[in-house]
Scaffold this motif. Structure first.
Motif, PDB file in Angstrom:
ATOM      1  N   ILE A  79       2.511  25.857 -42.777  1.00 36.24           N
ATOM      2  CA  ILE A  79       1.594  25.943 -41.636  1.00 36.24           C
ATOM      3  C   ILE A  79       1.361  27.406 -41.273  1.00 36.24           C
ATOM      4  N   ALA A  82      -0.851  28.980 -43.860  1.00 43.26           N
ATOM      5  CA  ALA A  82      -2.255  28.575 -43.670  1.00 43.26           C
ATOM      6  C   ALA A  82      -2.905  29.367 -42.531  1.00 43.26           C
ATOM      7  N   SER A 165       0.252  24.418 -48.216  1.00 44.92           N
ATOM      8  CA  SER A 165      -0.622  25.074 -47.237  1.00 44.92           C
ATOM      9  C   SER A 165      -2.094  24.711 -47.433  1.00 44.92           C
ATOM     10  N   TYR A 168      -3.202  22.166 -44.884  1.00 43.45           N
ATOM     11  CA  TYR A 168      -3.414  22.718 -43.543  1.00 43.45           C
ATOM     12  C   TYR A 168      -4.641  23.620 -43.500  1.00 43.45           C
ATOM     13  N   ALA A 171      -7.483  21.343 -43.081  1.00 38.93           N
ATOM     14  CA  ALA A 171      -7.542  20.842 -41.701  1.00 38.93           C
ATOM     15  C   ALA A 171      -8.086  21.898 -40.759  1.00 38.93           C
ATOM     16  N   ILE A 202      -5.333  20.641 -35.621  1.00 40.54           N
ATOM     17  CA  ILE A 202      -4.680  20.122 -36.829  1.00 40.54           C
ATOM     18  C   ILE A 202      -3.421  19.321 -36.486  1.00 40.54           C
ATOM     19  N   THR A 205      -2.906  16.117 -38.542  1.00 36.22           N
ATOM     20  CA  THR A 205      -2.449  16.366 -39.915  1.00 36.22           C
ATOM     21  C   THR A 205      -0.966  16.687 -39.938  1.00 36.22           C
ATOM     22  N   ILE A 206      -0.519  17.526 -39.006  1.00 33.41           N
ATOM     23  CA  ILE A 206       0.894  17.886 -38.922  1.00 33.41           C
ATOM     24  C   ILE A 206       1.750  16.645 -38.651  1.00 33.41           C
TER      25      ILE A 206
END
Length: 288
Positions: A79, A82, A165, A168, A171, A202, A205-206
């Motif tokens: 993360i 990203a 990554s 992310y 996202a 995001i 997504t996480i």
């Protein structure tokens, strides 16, 4: 379009669903060469043996600890990567960095293990050669239980964080640009944009990836551990997967190792269902 799904569908049927038939071995006194139906049914005896086995309890403890460290340090790492890549404005530089950090994912653990050994070996490792030139005594890192889990966690982060990554980054690219523009008009700096725009954008997504990661908490990386493990660090590095491999294929005790594998699957199912429910309650985001 449906015909394109045929091969992956066959893969899951052959390698994921048909082997479920073999779960009954966990409840039998099975010997290789005998049919499943004809083997003696012993009920939960194998599971009692599993939980009374000291080596299994050690491997369970190691698996949980290593997976916990990988979640604590490894889950946020892609993360952060990203976020940093998203701020790079030079396209050639960004592509160069992405290529460099994506590449380790495509290298097998055998090669990665050889690289790690060549760096930390007590005899001719790069690090210890530097120590010798500096007048420092060599350090036996690969056979020291104090360092082994750190090596597992850091090498896993180095190998997989770049590829992870990508999810992310995709996202982040989906976050509405107008929200950023509104934040800039309100005077938000880069940190505030990340905190109040990018992270909420995001969050779903996480949450989904975190749920999936919790579901595999009893998978600490069989290939990685098999390559790096040695008898000196087995007490802190042996995980459930390597233990099943050693007992099942090494000692031929298929019933016992199947019971261990079934226990691992049940725990994973409970964790993924529980974390999915908790994520849905707390953030409104879930897999199903």
């Amino acid at each position: 379009m449906y015909s394109m799904l045929l091969l992956p569908l066959l893969y899951y049927i052959i390698f994921e669903y048909i082997p479920i038939y073999g779960i009954m071995i966990a409840f039998q006194d099975y010997a290789p060469g005998k049919p499943f139906i004809g083997s003696e049914w012993i009920g939960l005896k194998n599971f009692r043996l599993v939980f009374s086995s000291q080596p299994f309890m050690e491997s369970l403890r190691n698996t949980i600890l290593i997976s916990f460290y990988k979640i604590i340090f490894g889950f946020p790492f892609p993360i952060i990567i990203a976020f940093l890549l998203n701020e790079v404005r030079s396209v050639p530089f960004k592509r160069t960095i992405q290529t460099a950090i994506y590449f380790p994912h495509f290298v097998s653990w055998v090669i990665v293990g050889a690289i790690i050994v060549s760096i930390f070996s007590i005899n001719d490792g790069l690090l210890n050669q530097i120590f010798r030139h500096m007048g420092i005594a060599p350090v036996n890192i690969m056979s020291n239980p104090k360092y082994f889990r750190t090596i597992l966690v850091v090498s896993s982060m180095w190998k997989e964080a770049g590829m992870q990554s990508i999810i992310y980054l995709a996202a982040i690219a989906g976050v509405d640009v107008q929200v950023y523009e509104a934040a800039i008009i309100d005077g938000a700096n880069k940190w505030q944009q990340t905190r109040y725009v990018t992270l909420p954008g995001i969050a779903s997504t996480i949450a989904i990836l975190f749920v999936l990661r919790l579901g595999s908490i009893l998978s600490a990386g069989m290939e990685q551990t098999m390559v790096l493990l040695n008898p000196m660090v087995a007490s802190v590095g042996e995980n459930i997967d390597t233990y099943v491999y050693k007992v099942g294929l090494g000692q031929g005790d298929y019933s016992f190792s199947t019971a261990v594998g079934l226990f691992k699957s049940l725990v994973g199912y409970v964790l993924i269902m529980g974390s999915n429910w908790l994520s849905k309650k707390m953030s409104g985001e879930s897999i199903f």
